[in-house]
Design an enzyme around this catalytic site. Structure first.
Site, PDB file in Angstrom:
ATOM      1  N   ASP A 168       0.811  -1.216   0.000  1.00  0.00           N
ATOM      2  CA  ASP A 168       0.000   0.000   0.000  1.00  0.00           C
ATOM      3  C   ASP A 168       0.852   1.277   0.000  1.00  0.00           C
ATOM      4  O   ASP A 168       1.929   1.307   0.581  1.00  0.00           O
ATOM      5  CB  ASP A 168      -0.860  -0.047   1.278  1.00  0.00           C
ATOM      6  N   ARG A 188     -12.054   1.553   8.279  1.00  0.00           N
ATOM      7  CA  ARG A 188     -10.693   1.964   7.912  1.00  0.00           C
ATOM      8  C   ARG A 188     -10.739   3.241   7.062  1.00  0.00           C
ATOM      9  O   ARG A 188     -10.040   3.364   6.066  1.00  0.00           O
ATOM     10  CB  ARG A 188      -9.980   0.850   7.153  1.00  0.00           C
ATOM     11  N   LYS A 224      -1.209  -8.324  -5.367  1.00  0.00           N
ATOM     12  CA  LYS A 224      -1.939  -8.632  -4.126  1.00  0.00           C
ATOM     13  C   LYS A 224      -3.217  -7.798  -4.146  1.00  0.00           C
ATOM     14  O   LYS A 224      -3.168  -6.569  -4.153  1.00  0.00           O
ATOM     15  CB  LYS A 224      -1.062  -8.264  -2.926  1.00  0.00           C
ATOM     16  N   ASP A 249      -6.410  -6.553  -2.454  1.00  0.00           N
ATOM     17  CA  ASP A 249      -6.910  -6.416  -1.079  1.00  0.00           C
ATOM     18  C   ASP A 249      -8.352  -5.918  -1.055  1.00  0.00           C
ATOM     19  O   ASP A 249      -8.861  -5.364  -2.044  1.00  0.00           O
ATOM     20  CB  ASP A 249      -6.005  -5.416  -0.340  1.00  0.00           C
ATOM     21  N   MET A 250      -9.014  -6.077   0.066  1.00  0.00           N
ATOM     22  CA  MET A 250     -10.402  -5.606   0.248  1.00  0.00           C
ATOM     23  C   MET A 250     -10.545  -5.418   1.747  1.00  0.00           C
ATOM     24  O   MET A 250     -10.746  -6.375   2.472  1.00  0.00           O
ATOM     25  CB  MET A 250     -11.335  -6.708  -0.269  1.00  0.00           C
ATOM     26  N   ASN A 251     -10.413  -4.162   2.181  1.00  0.00           N
ATOM     27  CA  ASN A 251     -10.153  -3.946   3.597  1.00  0.00           C
ATOM     28  C   ASN A 251     -11.327  -3.569   4.482  1.00  0.00           C
ATOM     29  O   ASN A 251     -11.120  -3.131   5.601  1.00  0.00           O
ATOM     30  CB  ASN A 251      -9.067  -2.886   3.754  1.00  0.00           C
ATOM     31  N   CYS A 278      -6.653 -11.032  -0.723  1.00  0.00           N
ATOM     32  CA  CYS A 278      -6.404 -10.519   0.616  1.00  0.00           C
ATOM     33  C   CYS A 278      -7.634  -9.726   1.013  1.00  0.00           C
ATOM     34  O   CYS A 278      -8.287  -9.127   0.159  1.00  0.00           O
ATOM     35  CB  CYS A 278      -5.170  -9.623   0.593  1.00  0.00           C
ATOM     36  N   ASP A 303      -3.512 -11.100   8.739  1.00  0.00           N
ATOM     37  CA  ASP A 303      -2.555 -10.028   9.008  1.00  0.00           C
ATOM     38  C   ASP A 303      -1.677 -10.380  10.200  1.00  0.00           C
ATOM     39  O   ASP A 303      -0.727  -9.668  10.501  1.00  0.00           O
ATOM     40  CB  ASP A 303      -3.292  -8.711   9.282  1.00  0.00           C
TER      41      ASP A 303
HETATM   42  C1  GLA Z   1      -4.475  -4.904   4.758  1.00  0.00           C
HETATM   43  C2  GLA Z   1      -3.662  -6.113   4.373  1.00  0.00           C
HETATM   44  C3  GLA Z   1      -2.223  -5.888   4.747  1.00  0.00           C
HETATM   45  C4  GLA Z   1      -1.691  -4.661   4.053  1.00  0.00           C
HETATM   46  C5  GLA Z   1      -2.583  -3.463   4.367  1.00  0.00           C
HETATM   47  C6  GLA Z   1      -2.192  -2.270   3.517  1.00  0.00           C
HETATM   48  O1  GLA Z   1      -4.547  -4.750   6.128  1.00  0.00           O
HETATM   49  O2  GLA Z   1      -4.187  -7.259   4.990  1.00  0.00           O
HETATM   50  O3  GLA Z   1      -1.445  -7.014   4.412  1.00  0.00           O
HETATM   51  O4  GLA Z   1      -1.659  -4.897   2.662  1.00  0.00           O
HETATM   52  O5  GLA Z   1      -3.950  -3.745   4.126  1.00  0.00           O
HETATM   53  O6  GLA Z   1      -2.992  -1.184   3.767  1.00  0.00           O
END
Ligand code: GLA
Length: 991
Positions: free
Chosen positions: A578, A654, A687, A689-691, A735, A757
Site C-alpha cells: 500500500d 478503515r 496482491k 486487497d479488500m479492507n 487478501c 494479518d
Molecule cells: C491490509 C492487508 C495488509 C496490508 C494493508 C495495507 O490490512 O491485509 O497485508 O496490505 O492492508 O494497507
C-alpha cells in the site's frame, strides 16, 4: 421493580429473582448489558460498566463512539457494521433496510416500562414494553408508523407482537451444550447441564406470533459468539415442513462399485474412488458414504428438500417441482455468472419443472474421482415473460437419518481467522453465516459433521464448502432427522430473475478415516479443480512484501535497498504494498485513484520495476480496487460510485467506503484503470486487497436494495474474470484485511490468499491448523516477520518463524536493513532449504499430527505421492518441566520402506542460555556484557541433529524419540535446546 440510573443512563429491571440491565448508549441505541441472577449491590455492576470499545483492526466509526465490537444491542444494526442478527429489520419501498432505532424517551410506571425509539430518518416509532410479573419479565414490541409505507422484513420479523430478547446470559457459554428441550404451545425451554431458561408466549387467543413446536424452524437459536438468540421468526413462515418417507426395506439393486455415474431403477449412483452418493428421481437420499459400505437395503430414505427450505419466491406459495429427466456428461459446464470448479470426471444434470408457476430447475452434480468430492449447484429458469423475485436460493441440502453429530466450523476475527469451533448438534437449527458482504473471517463458508469419537485419524468427517465469496449461510437443522444446507444467505437477499439465476456451487466430501482424510480430499480438489489451470502445481515464488517493513513511509531508494538485500538472500519476488498511488500517506485518502504518487516514486512503477528486475527479482504490486476514499479524485468525479444511502449518515471502515460493483459502469471504470497499471510495467504478481465489510448496503444503481450484496459479488467476479483473461500470467494473491475473504470462490481466480494479518508464528499455528481443514498449503500465504511481532508483540525464535511459515507459500515481511548479520545468514539458509523442498512443502499431502487446540504442540507432516520424501514439523508452544518421555508420532509413511529421520540444521543464539554459557567456557563472562554480546553476534550454535534409521511401519505405529529436551541438563549435541515457541523440521526420506 424498575428504575433508571440518570448518570449511567441504565435501566434496571428486577424481578423477584433476576436482574435485567439495559443501557441507552450515547448515540441512542439500546444495549443489553446483563440478564441473570439478581444483582444485589452496586459492586456487582462495576465490571459491567467497563464497556469494551476496543478498536481492533478494521473498526467502524459511526459518530464518535461506535465500534464493531461493543455491546449486545437490543436492536443490533447490521446495516452499521454490526453483523449480528438484528431483531427488527424494516424495509422501505425502495428495498433499503434499517435496523437503526434511537432512543427518544422512556416511561416507568410501577412494574411497567416503555422505551420509545425512532428511526432518525423516518417517522417510524418502536416501543419496547416490559412488565415485571413475579419472576418473569414480559416483553413485547409495538411499531407505530406515521410516515411513508414500510414493510417488515418477513425473513426475520413477521408480527408486531412477537418478543425478541437479545440476551447475554450470565456466565453461560451458550455455544456449548445448550439444548432447546421443549417448544410446546408458546413455551420454549433452553437447557444445558446446569440451568434452564424458559420462555413462554404471553399472547392469548389466535395470535400469529406464538412459538410453535412444529415446524421447528420457527424457532431459531443462534449460539454464536455474541450469545444472541432469537426465539421466534414469526408464524408467517409456517410452511417449512419436515419431510420423511420410507421405502421397502428389501429393495435390492445390483451395483458395480466402479467410479462413475450409473442410473438404475430411477436411482442415481454417483461413485468416486472411495465414495458413493445415491438418490432417486424424487431426490430421496439413499446413501452417502464409503463405497465399501454401500448397502442398498435402506431402512429409510430422506427427502432432500421441501422446496421452501431451499427456494422461495415473493408471492409464490405453491412451488411444486416434478422430475423430468436427466443427462449425463463428461464435461461439466462452467457457471456463467459465478466461479466454479473445473476438470470434473463426470457430470449429472437433473431437470425439474413446476408447470403451474412456469419455473424450471436444473441441478448439476460434478464428480471428482481422485479427490472424492462431489459438487452441486442449481440453476433456476423463469419460463414466463414476467420478472420473478427470488428471496431464497440455497445451493444444496443433504439430509441424514442420523442426527447424532457435532458441527465443526472455522470461526474467528481479524488476526485470529479460522479457529476451530465445535459444538454438539441438538434439536433446532445451528448455523454459521456472513452478512458482511464478504465470506468473512467470522465464519468461513465451511462446516463439517463429526462424531464424538472422530479424531484426525479415525471416525466420520463430512465436509461441506461453498464456492462463493459473499454473504453465505451453512446450516444444520435437527428435528426427526438432520438436514445440512447452505448457499447464499437469504438474509436481506432478493434477486429479480428475468431468465436465469445460478446458485453458487457447493462441494462435499466424506471421510470415515478421520479429519485428515476429509482435508486431504479438499486439498486435492482445491489444487486440481479450483485454482486456475495455469497455476496447477506451479511452485509459488518466495517473496518479500514492503508492508511491515515500511508501511506508508517509503521512497524509491528505500525500496531498492530492500530489494537488493532481498535478492542477495535468494528471495525471488519483491512486492510493493500500500501507498504507491494518489497522495496516499495514510489510510485516509486516494483509494479509487490509480495515478502514481510521484513524491515517493519519481521514476514511476516502470522505473522501479526495471531496477528491481535488474537485481534479478520479479516485481509485484498491491491494489485495493473495490474501495473508494472520500478524499479522492474518483469521489469528486463520481460520488455515485460509492455504496451509501442517499440520506443516512455513512459509516466508515478503515476510513473508506465501498465501490458499487453492482453497477457495470464501475466494473468498467476499475477494469480500465487496472488494465493501465498492470500493463505499465513487467508485473508478475498482484496482491488484491479488500479492507472493509459492508455497512451501507445501498446502491444508487439498483431499485431493489436486497440485490445489492449478491450483485456486488457478481460485478467483482466479472472484473476478476476480465483481468485474469487479460493477464493470465500474473500470479494474484487474494487478501481482505488479512483473511476476511478466504474461500474457494476467490481461489477460482487467485491461486493463493494472504491468510491473516497476524504474522506471529505462535498464533499462526492456530490459524494455519484451522485453515488446513479445507485449504492446502499452496494457497495459504505465510510470512516471516520481525523479531517483535507487530500484531501481538510476541518474540518467536527466527527459526520458528520460518518453520511455521514453511508449511505454506513462503514470504518475508520485515525490514532487512534492521535484521542482524547473524539472522541474515540464518534466513539465507532457510530460503535455500525452502527452495530445495518447495514442491513437497507446497503440494505434498498434509497429515496433521498434533493440534495446538488440544495440546502444547503443533505437528504436521507433508509427504510426496509415494511417501518416499516427507517433512515433519514439531512446534512447541511453551516449555514445560517434568515432561515424560517425548515421542514424536508420525503417520502416512510407506510401510515397505526404511527411512532416515534427520533434523534440518538450525542455528540458535547462545544468548538463550544466558549466563549458563559460563559452564562451558574456560573463562567467565558477564551476562549481556560486551563479550557476551560479541559472542552471541558471531558464534552460531548448531542445534542437535537427529540421525535415526527406522522402518515405515515403526514410524507409523510408534513414531520416533527425539533427543531429550534441555531440562537443567548439559548443553551439547545430544540435548534438544528448546525455549518457548521453539520448533524443528525433520526430513524423513526413504533410505
Ligand atoms: C491490509 C492487508 C495488509 C496490508 C494493508 C495495507 O490490512 O491485509 O497485508 O496490505 O492492508 O494497507
Amino acid at each position: 421493580m424498575i428504575y433508571f440510573n440518570e448518570e449511567k443512563r441504565d435501566i434496571h429491571i428486577r424481578t423477584s429473582n433476576s436482574s435485567y440491565i439495559m443501557r441507552i448508549l450515547e448515540e441512542g441505541h439500546v444495549a443489553s448489558l446483563y440478564f441473570g441472577e439478581k444483582l444485589k449491590n452496586k459492586s456487582h455492576f462495576s465490571s459491567l460498566y467497563k464497556r469494551y470499545e476496543v478498536a481492533r483492526g478494521v473498526s467502524y466509526t459511526w459518530k464518535s463512539n461506535y465500534s464493531m465490537i461493543g455491546e449486545l444491542y437490543e436492536f443490533s444494526y447490521c446495516d452499521k457494521g454490526d453483523y449480528r442478527e438484528s431483531s427488527i429489520d424494516l424495509i422501505y419501498s425502495d428495498g433499503s433496510i434499517t435496523c437503526d432505532f434511537r432512543y427518544l424517551s422512556h416511561r416507568i410506571n410501577d412494574n411497567n416500562l416503555v422505551i420509545v425509539l425512532r428511526d432518525p430518518l423516518t417517522e417510524l416509532i418502536v416501543k419496547l414494553h416490559y412488565t415485571v410479573d413475579g419472576e418473569k419479565i414480559i416483553r413485547y414490541t409495538e411499531l407505530e408508523n406515521r410516515g411513508e409505507e414500510v414493510y417488515i422484513n418477513h425473513l426475520v420479523w413477521a408480527t408486531f407482537d412477537t418478543s425478541i430478547l437479545p440476551l447475554r446470559l450470565n456466565n453461560v457459554p451458550l455455544n456449548q451444550g445448550i439444548r432447546i428441550v421443549d417448544a410446546d404451545e408458546g413455551l420454549i425451554s433452553l437447557e444445558n447441564d446446569d440451568l434452564i431458561y424458559r420462555f413462554q408466549s404471553e399472547s392469548e387467543g389466535d395470535v400469529t406470533g406464538k412459538f410453535e413446536k412444529s415446524p421447528l424452524n420457527l424457532i431459531r437459536a443462534n449460539f454464536g459468539e455474541d450469545c444472541n438468540f432469537v426465539l421466534a421468526e414469526g408464524a408467517l413462515h409456517s410452511t417449512g415442513k419436515v419431510a420423511l418417507s420410507y421405502v421397502n426395506k428389501n429393495r435390492k439393486t445390483s451395483i458395480s462399485g466402479k467410479p462413475s455415474i450409473e442410473v438404475l431403477d430411477d436411482i442415481f449412483y454417483l461413485r468416486t474412488n472411495r465414495l458413493s452418493y445415491c438418490f432417486d428421481t424424487r431426490l430421496n437420499h439413499l446413501y452417502f458414504g464409503d463405497t465399501a459400505d454401500e448397502k442398498l437395503d435402506f431402512s429409510g430414505k430422506m427427502k432432500e428438500f421441501t422446496t421452501d427450505r431451499i427456494l422461495q419466491f415473493e408471492g409464490i406459495e405453491n412451488l411444486n417441482f416434478e422430475y423430468q429427466n436427466y443427462k449425463l456428461s463428461d464435461v461439466k459446464e462452467e457457471l456463467k455468472t459465478l466461479p466454479s470448479s473445473h476438470g470434473s470426471d463426470q457430470c449429472l444434470y437433473l431437470f425439474f419443472s413446476d408447470k403451474t408457476n412456469h419455473i424450471d430447475l436444473v441441478l448439476t452434480y460434478g464428480l471428482f474421482y481422485e479427490s472424492d468430492c462431489f459438487t452441486r449447484s442449481m440453476k433456476i429458469i423463469n419460463r414466463t415473460r414476467e420478472e420473478r423475485i427470488l428471496t431464497r436460493a440455497l445451493s444444496f441440502t443433504v439430509p441424514f437419518a442420523d442426527t447424532d453429530f457435532n458441527m465443526m466450523s472455522l470461526d474467528g476475527d481479524w488476526i485470529s481467522e479460522r479457529h476451530i469451533n465445535k459444538r454438539k448438534l441438538s434439536g433446532g437449527r445451528t448455523y454459521i453465516d456472513s452478512k458482511k458482504g464478504s465470506s468473512s473471517n467470522s465464519h468461513n463458508p465451511f462446516i463439517a459433521l463429526t462424531k464424538d469419537d472422530t479424531t484426525e485419524f479415525k471416525g466420520t468427517g463430512i465436509g461441506f464448502s461453498l464456492i462463493y465469496s459473499g454473504n453465505h449461510i451453512m446450516e444444520a437443522d435437527v428435528d426427526s432427522h438432520l438436514t445440512v444446507s447452505g448457499g447464499i444467505n437469504p438474509h436481506f437477499f432478493a434477486y429479480h430473475i428475468q431468465d436465469e439465476f445460478e446458485t453458487p456451487e457447493a462441494v462435499f466430501t466424506y471421510s470415515s478415516e478421520g479429519l485428515n482424510r476429509m482435508s486431504q480430499n479438499f486439498h486435492c480438489f482445491v489444487n486440481n479443480n479450483i485454482v486456475p489451470g495455469q497455476f496447477r502445481e506451479k511452485e509459488r515464488p518466495v517473496l518479500i512484501n514492503s508492508w511491515e517493513a515500511t508501511y506508508f513511509d517509503f521512497n524509491e531508494r528505500k525500496l531498492l535497498n530492500m530489494a537488493s538485500k532481498a535478492g542477495k538472500m535468494g528471495i525471488e519476488l519483491f512486492v510493493l504494498d500500500d501507498g504507491w498511488f494518489g497522495k496516499r500517506d495514510d489510510d485516509t485518502s486516494s483509494l479509487g485513484d490509480f495515478s502514481i504518487y510521484r513524491k515517493k516514486l519519481k521514476h514511476g512503477l516502470n522505473g522501479l520495476c526495471r531496477k528491481i528486475n535488474k537485481m534479478g527479482l520479479d516485481f509485484g504490486l498491491w491494489v485495493e480496487p473495490e474501495m473508494i476514499s472520500i478524499d479522492s479524485r474518483l469521489y469528486e468525479e463520481h460520488p455515485e460510485y460509492l455504496l451509501k444511502h442517499p440520506q443516512r449518515e455513512m459509516s466508515f471502515g478503515r476510513n473508506q467506503g465501498i465501490l458499487d460493483f453492482s453497477n457495470p459502469e464501475v466494473v468498467d471504470y476499475v477494469y480500465g484503470e487496472l488494465e493501465k497499471v498492470f500493463s505499465s510495467c513487467n508485473l508478475k504478481y498482484v496482491k488484491w486487497d479488500m479492507n472493509r465489510n459492508f455497512s451501507d448496503t445501498y446502491s444508487g444503481y439498483l431499485k431493489d436494495q436486497r440485490e445489492c450484496t449478491h450483485k456486488y459479488m457478481l460485478g467483482v467476479y466479472e472484473l476478476f474474470k476480465r483481468i485474469m483473461k487479460r493477464f493470465p500470467h500474473i500470479l494474484f494473491e487474494g487478501c481482505a484485511a488479512g483473511g476476511d475473504r478466504f474461500d474457494m470462490g476467490i481461489l477460482c481466480y487467485f491461486p493463493q490468499i494472504w491468510t491473516s494479518d497476524c504474522t506471529d508464528a505462535t498464533e499462526r499455528t492456530y490459524i494455519q491448523y484451522g485453515t488446513s481443514m479445507v485449504y492446502p498449503q499452496s494457497v495459504i500465504c505465510a510470512q516471516v516477520s520481525s523479531d517483535v511481532n507487530h500484531q501481538l508483540l510476541r518474540q518467536n525464535p527466527i527459526e520458528s518463524r520460518f518453520n511455521v511459515a514453511s508449511f505454506a507459500s513462503l514470504g518475508f515481511s520485515l525490514n532487512l536493513k534492521d535484521v542482524s548479520a547473524f539472522n541474515m545468514s540464518i534466513i539465507r539458509n532457510q530460503i535455500t532449504f525452502y527452495k530445495e523442498h518447495r514442491k513437497l512443502l507446497q503440494f505434498g499431502k498434509l497429515t496433521r499430527m498434533e493440534s495446538p487446540y488440544d495440546s502444547n504442540h503443533y505437528a504436521m507432516i507433508v509427504s510426496n505421492s509415494d511417501s518416499s520424501k516427507n517433512i515433519y514439523i514439531n512446534f512447541q508452544e511453551l516449555v514445560k518441566s517434568s515432561r515424560s518421555l517425548e515421542i514424536f508420532k508420525l503417520k502416512g509413511l510407506n510401510e515397505k520402506y526404511d527411512y532416515t529421520v534427520e533434523t534440518r540444521q538450525q542455528i540458535e543464539n547462545v544468548k538463550v542460555v544466558g549466563e549458563l554459557l559460563n559452564h562451558v567456557l574456560p573463562f567467565r563472562i558477564r551476562q549481556n556484557g560486551v563479550i557476551h554480546n560479541i559472542i552471541s553476534r558471531f558464534y552460531k550454535y548448531k542445534t542437535e541433529c537427529e540421525n535415526i534409521i527406522a522402518s515405515g511401519a515403526e514410524l507409523n505405529c510408534f513414531g520416533f524419540l527425539p533427543k531429550h529436551q534441555f531440562a537443567g541438563s548439559d548443553i551439547n549435541e545430544n540435548v534438544r535446546l528448546t525455549t518457548d515457541f521453539s520448533s524443528r523440521l525433520y526430513l524423513i526420506n526413504k533410505v
